[in-house]
Write a protein that holds these residues in place. Structure first.
Motif, mmCIF file in Angstrom:
data_model
loop_
_atom_site.group_PDB
_atom_site.id
_atom_site.type_symbol
_atom_site.label_atom_id
_atom_site.label_comp_id
_atom_site.label_asym_id
_atom_site.label_seq_id
_atom_site.Cartn_x
_atom_site.Cartn_y
_atom_site.Cartn_z
ATOM 1 N N SER A 164 2.687 0.936 -3.358
ATOM 2 C CA SER A 164 1.931 -0.235 -2.953
ATOM 3 C C SER A 164 0.505 0.192 -2.662
ATOM 4 O O SER A 164 0.227 1.349 -2.389
ATOM 5 C CB SER A 164 2.560 -0.908 -1.741
ATOM 6 N N TRP B 58 2.244 -7.029 -9.461
ATOM 7 C CA TRP B 58 3.608 -7.011 -8.919
ATOM 8 C C TRP B 58 4.011 -5.603 -8.494
ATOM 9 O O TRP B 58 4.521 -5.396 -7.395
ATOM 10 C CB TRP B 58 4.575 -7.568 -9.961
ATOM 11 N N ARG C 178 2.199 -4.620 -5.458
ATOM 12 C CA ARG C 178 2.395 -5.612 -4.385
ATOM 13 C C ARG C 178 1.100 -6.288 -3.960
ATOM 14 O O ARG C 178 0.846 -6.504 -2.778
ATOM 15 C CB ARG C 178 3.087 -4.974 -3.193
ATOM 16 N N ARG C 179 0.300 -6.622 -4.929
ATOM 17 C CA ARG C 179 -0.952 -7.324 -4.678
ATOM 18 C C ARG C 179 -0.828 -8.765 -5.170
ATOM 19 O O ARG C 179 -0.174 -9.018 -6.168
ATOM 20 C CB ARG C 179 -2.106 -6.650 -5.408
#
Length: 105
Positions: free
Chosen positions: A2, A27, A30-31
């Protein structure tokens, strides 16, 4: 894996595969995925290419314009491409003073 902060790409993204690659990148890291679409008409785009001396082939340009117009109609109808949380649509005239991207702190 991440990371924090936005992923920003200066990319016409008229190809669904290009947008999908950017969605996957967001994805995986995790943005949030935010699409900023700046609509430029074909004549204006071609003029800009000439000014910059960066011309693409006529067939490529015609295909790009067709894909861009289909995507623009979809966005104006309020539909988002799959995987994007937020979509902002602008014209170049609306951004004459620039665009400031901010992220929540």
């Amino acid at each position: 894996m991440s990371a924090s902060g936005p992923v920003i790409a200066h990319e016409p993204s008229t190809r669904p595969t290009t947008r999908a690659m950017l969605v996957v990148l967001g994805w995986i890291t995790r943005r949030p995925r935010v699409l900023v679409w700046i609509h430029v008409g074909a004549f204006e785009a071609l003029s800009g290419q000439r000014e910059r001396g960066r011309m693409v082939g006529e067939r490529s340009f015609v295909r790009h314009v067709g894909r861009a117009e289909r995507l623009r109609r979809m966005l104006r109808a309020g539909r988002r491409p799959r995987g994007w949380y937020v979509v902002h649509v602008f014209t170049r005239a609306e951004l004459v003073d620039g665009l400031r991207l901010t992220t929540p702190s």
